[in-house]
Every structure is written in structure tokens, then in C-alpha cells.
Design a protein around this motif. Structure first.
Motif, PDB file in Angstrom:
ATOM      1  N   LEU A 286     -16.112  22.394  13.788  1.00  0.00           N
ATOM      2  CA  LEU A 286     -14.863  22.221  12.782  1.00  0.00           C
ATOM      3  C   LEU A 286     -15.302  22.172  11.400  1.00  0.00           C
ATOM      4  N   ASN A 287     -15.268  22.859  10.612  1.00  0.00           N
ATOM      5  CA  ASN A 287     -15.585  22.905   9.130  1.00  0.00           C
ATOM      6  C   ASN A 287     -14.435  22.720   8.236  1.00  0.00           C
ATOM      7  N   LEU A 288     -14.244  21.467   7.425  1.00  0.00           N
ATOM      8  CA  LEU A 288     -13.153  21.413   6.799  1.00  0.00           C
ATOM      9  C   LEU A 288     -13.405  21.058   5.405  1.00  0.00           C
ATOM     10  N   ILE A 289     -12.948  21.917   4.351  1.00  0.00           N
ATOM     11  CA  ILE A 289     -13.189  21.759   2.800  1.00  0.00           C
ATOM     12  C   ILE A 289     -12.016  20.647   2.314  1.00  0.00           C
ATOM     13  N   VAL A 290     -12.781  19.492   1.933  1.00  0.00           N
ATOM     14  CA  VAL A 290     -12.056  18.417   1.335  1.00  0.00           C
ATOM     15  C   VAL A 290     -12.036  18.538  -0.175  1.00  0.00           C
ATOM     16  N   ALA A 291     -12.836  19.062  -0.985  1.00  0.00           N
ATOM     17  CA  ALA A 291     -12.858  19.105  -2.439  1.00  0.00           C
ATOM     18  C   ALA A 291     -13.520  20.314  -2.700  1.00  0.00           C
ATOM     19  N   SER A 292     -12.913  20.772  -3.875  1.00  0.00           N
ATOM     20  CA  SER A 292     -13.216  22.226  -4.323  1.00  0.00           C
ATOM     21  C   SER A 292     -13.037  22.457  -5.642  1.00  0.00           C
ATOM     22  N   ASN A 293     -13.480  23.538  -6.382  1.00  0.00           N
ATOM     23  CA  ASN A 293     -13.164  23.574  -7.884  1.00  0.00           C
ATOM     24  C   ASN A 293     -11.938  23.736  -8.028  1.00  0.00           C
ATOM     25  N   LEU A 294     -11.016  24.573  -7.308  1.00  0.00           N
ATOM     26  CA  LEU A 294      -9.751  24.804  -7.389  1.00  0.00           C
ATOM     27  C   LEU A 294      -9.077  23.752  -7.401  1.00  0.00           C
ATOM     28  N   LYS A 295      -9.391  22.882  -6.487  1.00  0.00           N
ATOM     29  CA  LYS A 295      -8.491  21.413  -6.428  1.00  0.00           C
ATOM     30  C   LYS A 295      -8.816  20.551  -7.661  1.00  0.00           C
ATOM     31  N   ALA A 296      -9.754  20.784  -8.304  1.00  0.00           N
ATOM     32  CA  ALA A 296     -10.181  20.113  -9.532  1.00  0.00           C
ATOM     33  C   ALA A 296      -9.492  20.403 -10.688  1.00  0.00           C
ATOM     34  N   LEU A 297      -9.505  21.923 -10.636  1.00  0.00           N
ATOM     35  CA  LEU A 297      -8.712  22.741 -11.762  1.00  0.00           C
ATOM     36  C   LEU A 297      -7.252  22.243 -11.787  1.00  0.00           C
ATOM     37  N   GLN A 298      -6.737  22.329 -10.609  1.00  0.00           N
ATOM     38  CA  GLN A 298      -5.243  21.943 -10.367  1.00  0.00           C
ATOM     39  C   GLN A 298      -4.988  20.413 -10.946  1.00  0.00           C
ATOM     40  N   ALA A 299      -6.090  19.451 -10.450  1.00  0.00           N
ATOM     41  CA  ALA A 299      -5.788  18.067 -11.166  1.00  0.00           C
ATOM     42  C   ALA A 299      -5.784  18.261 -12.607  1.00  0.00           C
ATOM     43  N   MET A 300      -6.895  18.970 -13.224  1.00  0.00           N
ATOM     44  CA  MET A 300      -6.856  18.820 -14.703  1.00  0.00           C
ATOM     45  C   MET A 300      -5.413  19.547 -15.386  1.00  0.00           C
ATOM     46  N   ALA A 301      -4.944  20.480 -14.662  1.00  0.00           N
ATOM     47  CA  ALA A 301      -3.883  21.178 -15.129  1.00  0.00           C
ATOM     48  C   ALA A 301      -2.426  20.218 -14.949  1.00  0.00           C
ATOM     49  N   ASN A 302      -2.587  19.089 -13.956  1.00  0.00           N
ATOM     50  CA  ASN A 302      -1.461  18.121 -13.777  1.00  0.00           C
ATOM     51  C   ASN A 302      -1.799  17.110 -15.001  1.00  0.00           C
ATOM     52  N   LYS A 303      -2.828  16.843 -15.311  1.00  0.00           N
ATOM     53  CA  LYS A 303      -3.139  16.079 -16.399  1.00  0.00           C
ATOM     54  C   LYS A 303      -2.740  16.657 -17.698  1.00  0.00           C
ATOM     55  N   ALA A 304      -3.205  17.899 -18.022  1.00  0.00           N
ATOM     56  CA  ALA A 304      -2.609  18.702 -19.188  1.00  0.00           C
ATOM     57  C   ALA A 304      -0.830  18.520 -19.104  1.00  0.00           C
TER      58      ALA A 304
END
Length: 296
Positions: A120-138
Motif C-alpha cells: 500500500l503506497n500513500l503520498i503524505v506530502a507533495s509539491n501541490l500540498k506545499a503550494l496550497q499551504a503557500m496560497a493559504n498564507k498569501a
């Protein structure tokens, strides 16, 4: 291990993309390309994955140790030929790939192999998740955010100029977002090294941006590696604005000469107050880029 590191350095320097690099690495490793899953079988595996590959393909992240491999020894061989590296890699690497081409070394596990029924492969962090966090901070900073893409690719200096053109369009017409704004993107560009300088893809990207936004006010663009490393330097990337090239010109520093020599690090070091130095972050979700535009 030293031979594998040497091959990786050669592939990075020649401008090969991550898929091409992985095609080679999977076929010179005992764990990559699904081989770890094969070694662990029949044990059950839960793999928690931090993605540093554009588009988050499971088989490419960390060269897919617990994922089926879609590439072959023939693909690895073609990559080394394409970038004229076949005669530059260590003899032990050539010998292994030749044995694989001859069927004397087993191929990596492929889709449909029963060993993956227990994975079972699960992605827990990615570039898109980081960009969404940046957008929230903006938004918290009262900026209008827009995420252009998490899959930015191409030659760094030219992609930088293209990104800068989007920033300029936002300033002049309010498209694709009205100032005050944060234009956000991520991914992984490449640099084909032809000069003798030092730098990295984010610093070269930033220099391309700086040349394009010269003399414009109320704009700043930062490009950085999320792992805190850009190329072979101690910088994560660089931040530029409309004054960067103006300052360089006053100091009789030719940005085009530095760009031609792939020497973006020394350019920004000479200009001052541009390099982003964070130290190692301990993680990697590709590169992060943000252009901030103040209300004009």
C-alpha cells in the motif's frame, strides 16, 4: 555505491529529466524499481511517501522501491546513449546494464506482479500540498493567490523568463490575477551545464526572472528548493526584484556573462541580499516559486 553516485551526478549535469535519471538508477540498484518490495515479499508493506517528483508518480519517487517499474534495461541504455554518457560511466555500471540487456540480470518487477498485492503506497506530502499551504498564507497576508502549476518543467532560465512574463501581465492587465497578488508555482526545471560557474536551477531561474522584470516596481520573485539545496551551492535559491539588474549594472556586473557561464550563485553573491540560505530542511517536495505583486 560510489559508482551509483557518480552516475547520478553525470545525469544531473547533462540535463536529463527525473524520469530518465530514474530509468538508469532503477537498473543499477538492489532496492529501487520495486526490488525492495520483492525482497520483502510476502510481508505486507505500507509505504508513506514524500513526493519530490512532478505529478507524484509512485514508480518515480525515490526511484519506486515499492512500486512496479515501467522502464527496462533498454531504456536505461538509451538514456546513457542519448546524453553521450555510455563511455563516461564506470565500467561496472556498463557491465551490469549489458548483462541486463542480455537477460543475465533479472528485470525490475513489472505491473501485475503478485508481490505488489501486499503493498500500500500513500503520498503524505507533495509539491501541490506545499503550494496550497503557500496560497493559504498569501490569503492571510491579504494577497490574492493563484497556483499556476505544480508541474513546472523546462530549461530554468527560459522558464524563469516565462514566469516573469505572467507576473508582468498581472501588473499591466490584472490577468490571471489582480494585485495585490501572489503568483505561485512549483515543479522542477533543469539546467544544461555548459559553463564553468556554480549555481542551481532555482538561482538560474531567478536570474532569468530578474532580467525580465528589470526596473519594474512593487514586484519580487523567489525561487527555492524545498530541501534547502540548489545545485552544488549552500543556497536554496534566490529572490529578485526590479532593482536586481539595476544594482548589478551599477557595479559593472554583466548578468548575461554570468548566465552564459552557469554562474548564477556568484552573480547573486556579488550583487548581495539575493541568495536564500535556509540550510538543509530535511525534506523535499521539489521547487517552490512565488511572485509577489503589490497593489500598483
Amino acid at each position: 555505491m560510489e559508482e551509483v553516485i557518480e552516475v547520478t551526478k553525470l545525469l544531473l549535469k547533462c540535463g536529463a529529466d527525473i524520469k530518465e535519471i530514474n530509468a538508469v538508477r532503477k537498473h543499477i540498484s538492489k532496492v529501487k524499481g520495486g526490488r525492495l518490495a520483492k525482497e520483502a515479499y510476502p510481508a505486507k508493506i505500507v509505504s508513506l511517501i514524500i513526493s519530490d517528483v512532478i505529478g507524484d508518480p509512485i514508480d518515480s519517487i525515490a526511484s519506486g522501491p515499492t512500486a512496479p517499474d515501467l522502464t527496462t534495461f533498454h531504456d536505461a541504455y538509451r538514456v546513457l546513449l542519448k546524453y553521450e554518457l555510455w563511455n563516461k560511466v564506470p565500467e561496472s555500471i556498463r557491465r551490469r546494464i549489458q548483462m541486463g540487456l542480455q537477460g543475465k540480470v533479472p528485470e525490475t518487477p513489472k505491473p501485475g506482479d503478485p508481490i505488489f498485492y501486499k503493498v500500500l503506497n500513500l503520498i503524505v506530502a507533495s509539491n501541490l500540498k506545499a503550494l496550497q499551504a503557500m496560497a493559504n498564507k498569501a490569503i492571510q497576508l491579504k494577497l490574492n493567490p493563484i497556483i499556476l502549476t505544480s508541474q513546472l518543467e523546462g530549461e530554468a532560465r527560459y522558464v524563469g523568463k516565462a514566469f516573469a512574463s505572467i507576473v508582468k501581465e498581472a501588473v499591466s492587465s490584472g490577468n490571471p490575477v489582480k494585485p495585490p497578488a501572489a503568483i505561485i508555482a512549483g515543479g522542477e526545471t533543469t539546467v544544461k551545464v555548459s559553463g564553468k560557474g556554480i549555481g542551481g536551477r532555482n538561482q538560474e531561474f531567478a536570474l532569468g526572472v530578474a532580467l525580465t522584470i528589470k526596473n519594474l516596481r512593487g514586484i519580487a520573485v523567489a525561487a527555492m528548493g524545498s530541501d534547502g539545496i540548489d545545485g552544488v551551492t549552500n543556497a536554496a535559491g534566490a529572490i529578485v526584484d526590479g532593482e536586481t539588474i539595476k544594482i548589478a549594472n551599477k557595479m559593472n556586473i554583466d548578468p548575461y556573462a554570468y548566465l552564459k557561464d552557469n554562474d548564477s550563485y556568484n552573480f547573486f553573491k556579488a550583487v548581495g541580499k539575493s541568495l536564500i540560505i535556509t540550510g538543509l530542511t530535511g525534506t523535499n517536495v521539489n521547487d517552490l516559486i512565488v511572485g509577489v505583486i503589490l497593489k500598483q
